[in-house]
Design a protein around this motif. Structure first.
Motif, mmCIF file in Angstrom:
data_model
loop_
_atom_site.group_PDB
_atom_site.id
_atom_site.type_symbol
_atom_site.label_atom_id
_atom_site.label_comp_id
_atom_site.label_asym_id
_atom_site.label_seq_id
_atom_site.Cartn_x
_atom_site.Cartn_y
_atom_site.Cartn_z
ATOM 1 N N VAL A 54 -11.834 -28.508 3.939
ATOM 2 C CA VAL A 54 -10.918 -27.592 3.937
ATOM 3 C C VAL A 54 -9.542 -28.070 4.259
ATOM 4 O O VAL A 54 -8.564 -27.682 3.603
ATOM 5 C CB VAL A 54 -11.202 -26.597 5.187
ATOM 6 C CG1 VAL A 54 -10.158 -25.745 5.463
ATOM 7 C CG2 VAL A 54 -12.665 -25.943 5.260
ATOM 8 N N VAL A 55 -9.546 -29.353 4.793
ATOM 9 C CA VAL A 55 -8.223 -30.013 5.011
ATOM 10 C C VAL A 55 -7.482 -30.523 3.832
ATOM 11 O O VAL A 55 -6.313 -30.262 3.358
ATOM 12 C CB VAL A 55 -8.294 -30.883 6.090
ATOM 13 C CG1 VAL A 55 -7.078 -31.950 6.239
ATOM 14 C CG2 VAL A 55 -8.516 -30.394 7.397
ATOM 15 N N LEU A 59 -4.165 -29.483 2.110
ATOM 16 C CA LEU A 59 -3.253 -30.489 1.491
ATOM 17 C C LEU A 59 -2.712 -30.301 0.105
ATOM 18 O O LEU A 59 -1.672 -30.482 -0.200
ATOM 19 C CB LEU A 59 -3.721 -31.853 1.744
ATOM 20 C CG LEU A 59 -3.733 -32.190 3.353
ATOM 21 C CD1 LEU A 59 -4.314 -33.748 3.557
ATOM 22 C CD2 LEU A 59 -2.324 -32.069 4.115
ATOM 23 N N ILE A 60 -3.933 -29.952 -0.667
ATOM 24 C CA ILE A 60 -3.506 -29.639 -2.175
ATOM 25 C C ILE A 60 -2.299 -28.646 -2.207
ATOM 26 O O ILE A 60 -1.673 -28.453 -3.187
ATOM 27 C CB ILE A 60 -4.759 -29.526 -3.039
ATOM 28 C CG1 ILE A 60 -5.508 -30.713 -2.992
ATOM 29 C CG2 ILE A 60 -4.575 -29.122 -4.326
ATOM 30 C CD1 ILE A 60 -6.828 -31.111 -3.749
ATOM 31 N N GLY A 61 -2.729 -27.561 -1.526
ATOM 32 C CA GLY A 61 -1.938 -26.233 -1.745
ATOM 33 C C GLY A 61 -0.624 -26.619 -1.118
ATOM 34 O O GLY A 61 0.393 -26.021 -1.335
ATOM 35 N N GLY A 62 -0.458 -27.453 -0.262
ATOM 36 C CA GLY A 62 0.712 -27.832 0.535
ATOM 37 C C GLY A 62 1.777 -28.632 -0.111
ATOM 38 O O GLY A 62 2.881 -28.593 0.287
ATOM 39 N N PHE A 70 11.399 -31.107 -0.084
ATOM 40 C CA PHE A 70 12.132 -32.304 -0.219
ATOM 41 C C PHE A 70 12.512 -32.596 -1.637
ATOM 42 O O PHE A 70 12.854 -34.004 -1.873
ATOM 43 C CB PHE A 70 10.999 -33.285 0.378
ATOM 44 C CG PHE A 70 11.006 -33.075 1.628
ATOM 45 C CD1 PHE A 70 11.872 -33.515 2.808
ATOM 46 C CD2 PHE A 70 9.724 -32.556 2.302
ATOM 47 C CE1 PHE A 70 11.817 -33.318 4.059
ATOM 48 C CE2 PHE A 70 9.696 -32.579 3.641
ATOM 49 C CZ PHE A 70 10.593 -32.841 4.488
ATOM 50 N N ASN A 71 12.648 -31.793 -2.555
ATOM 51 C CA ASN A 71 13.023 -32.084 -4.132
ATOM 52 C C ASN A 71 12.194 -33.371 -4.519
ATOM 53 O O ASN A 71 12.768 -34.263 -5.347
ATOM 54 C CB ASN A 71 14.408 -32.204 -4.298
ATOM 55 C CG ASN A 71 14.849 -32.002 -5.665
ATOM 56 O OD1 ASN A 71 13.948 -31.496 -6.345
ATOM 57 N ND2 ASN A 71 16.139 -32.283 -5.880
ATOM 58 N N ILE A 72 10.922 -33.506 -4.353
ATOM 59 C CA ILE A 72 9.938 -34.592 -4.907
ATOM 60 C C ILE A 72 9.468 -34.041 -6.290
ATOM 61 O O ILE A 72 8.956 -32.923 -6.493
ATOM 62 C CB ILE A 72 8.876 -34.953 -4.032
ATOM 63 C CG1 ILE A 72 9.489 -35.228 -2.724
ATOM 64 C CG2 ILE A 72 8.082 -35.990 -4.571
ATOM 65 C CD1 ILE A 72 8.495 -35.406 -1.674
ATOM 66 N N PRO A 73 9.674 -35.000 -7.521
ATOM 67 C CA PRO A 73 9.163 -34.688 -8.452
ATOM 68 C C PRO A 73 7.844 -34.531 -8.577
ATOM 69 O O PRO A 73 7.390 -35.717 -8.088
ATOM 70 C CB PRO A 73 9.721 -35.622 -9.672
ATOM 71 C CG PRO A 73 10.484 -36.483 -8.800
ATOM 72 C CD PRO A 73 10.616 -36.203 -7.431
ATOM 73 N N GLY A 74 6.917 -33.575 -8.942
ATOM 74 C CA GLY A 74 5.559 -33.594 -9.002
ATOM 75 C C GLY A 74 5.164 -32.250 -9.635
ATOM 76 O O GLY A 74 5.834 -31.424 -10.052
ATOM 77 N N LEU A 75 3.821 -31.851 -9.354
ATOM 78 C CA LEU A 75 3.194 -30.656 -9.848
ATOM 79 C C LEU A 75 3.567 -29.510 -9.056
ATOM 80 O O LEU A 75 3.787 -28.416 -9.598
ATOM 81 C CB LEU A 75 1.737 -30.885 -9.761
ATOM 82 C CG LEU A 75 0.745 -31.837 -10.751
ATOM 83 C CD1 LEU A 75 -0.610 -31.649 -10.320
ATOM 84 C CD2 LEU A 75 1.190 -31.405 -12.271
ATOM 85 N N GLY A 76 3.908 -29.529 -7.806
ATOM 86 C CA GLY A 76 4.519 -28.465 -7.207
ATOM 87 C C GLY A 76 5.957 -28.236 -7.397
ATOM 88 O O GLY A 76 5.949 -26.800 -7.594
ATOM 89 N N VAL A 102 -9.056 -28.615 -5.950
ATOM 90 C CA VAL A 102 -9.909 -28.233 -4.979
ATOM 91 C C VAL A 102 -11.434 -28.168 -5.156
ATOM 92 O O VAL A 102 -12.262 -28.394 -4.347
ATOM 93 C CB VAL A 102 -9.459 -26.726 -4.635
ATOM 94 C CG1 VAL A 102 -10.019 -25.945 -3.675
ATOM 95 C CG2 VAL A 102 -7.875 -26.717 -4.104
ATOM 96 N N VAL A 103 -11.540 -27.495 -6.239
ATOM 97 C CA VAL A 103 -13.058 -27.609 -6.561
ATOM 98 C C VAL A 103 -13.709 -28.851 -6.726
ATOM 99 O O VAL A 103 -15.036 -28.963 -6.250
ATOM 100 C CB VAL A 103 -13.346 -27.148 -7.976
ATOM 101 C CG1 VAL A 103 -14.667 -27.082 -8.742
ATOM 102 C CG2 VAL A 103 -12.776 -25.666 -7.970
ATOM 103 N N ILE A 104 -12.956 -29.862 -7.231
ATOM 104 C CA ILE A 104 -13.734 -31.232 -7.148
ATOM 105 C C ILE A 104 -13.839 -31.713 -5.659
ATOM 106 O O ILE A 104 -14.897 -32.279 -5.256
ATOM 107 C CB ILE A 104 -13.039 -32.263 -7.983
ATOM 108 C CG1 ILE A 104 -13.019 -32.148 -9.386
ATOM 109 C CG2 ILE A 104 -13.259 -33.656 -7.710
ATOM 110 C CD1 ILE A 104 -12.096 -32.777 -10.360
#
Length: 122
Positions: A54-55, A59-62, A70-76, A102-104
């Motif tokens: 669950v955590v 974290l993936i969603g967060g 924080f203006n970090i380049p990434g998927l979010g 999340v599924v993995i």
């Protein structure tokens, strides 16, 4: 998230030490280290492993929020830019990647649970 997992593991240890099988082992004269390593530890891991799944999903969603703040380049950050520019394909692709993550992670937790507890079948 580590304190949450540690607190859950500690509470489960305490709960398992008061179970009937631990009391029966103590009445036979087995040492506490043996009872803990053979019985209590493995039975306490199951709820903590499930909480870890669950955590990890949390974290993936967060990452979407953290990368945007924080203006970090990434998927979010890419997902937020895709939503703001109405780029449906980017939003779908990034959402699919996050969902696959999340599924993995949930599948890995299920496999680990089946390994730790032989009563669980996949």
């Amino acid at each position: 998230m580590t304190p949450i997992l540690a607190r859950n593991l500690r509470a489960t240890f305490i709960q398992q030490m008061d179970k009937d099988y631990a009391v029966a082992c103590r009445s036979r004269g087995l040492p506490e280290s043996y009872i803990f390593s053979r019985h209590v530890f493995w039975n306490s891991l199951l709820p903590t492993v499930n909480l870890l799944g669950v955590v990890v999903a949390f974290l993936i969603g967060g990452t979407v929020v953290v990368e945007n703040v924080f203006n970090i380049p990434g998927l979010g950050n890419l997902l937020i830019r895709g939503v703001l520019t109405h780029d449906q394909f980017v939003v779908q692709a990034v959402s699919l990647l996050l969902a696959v993550g999340v599924v993995i992670s949930n599948f890995a937790v299920d496999i680990l649970t089946a390994i730790l507890d032989p009563r669980v079948t996949l």
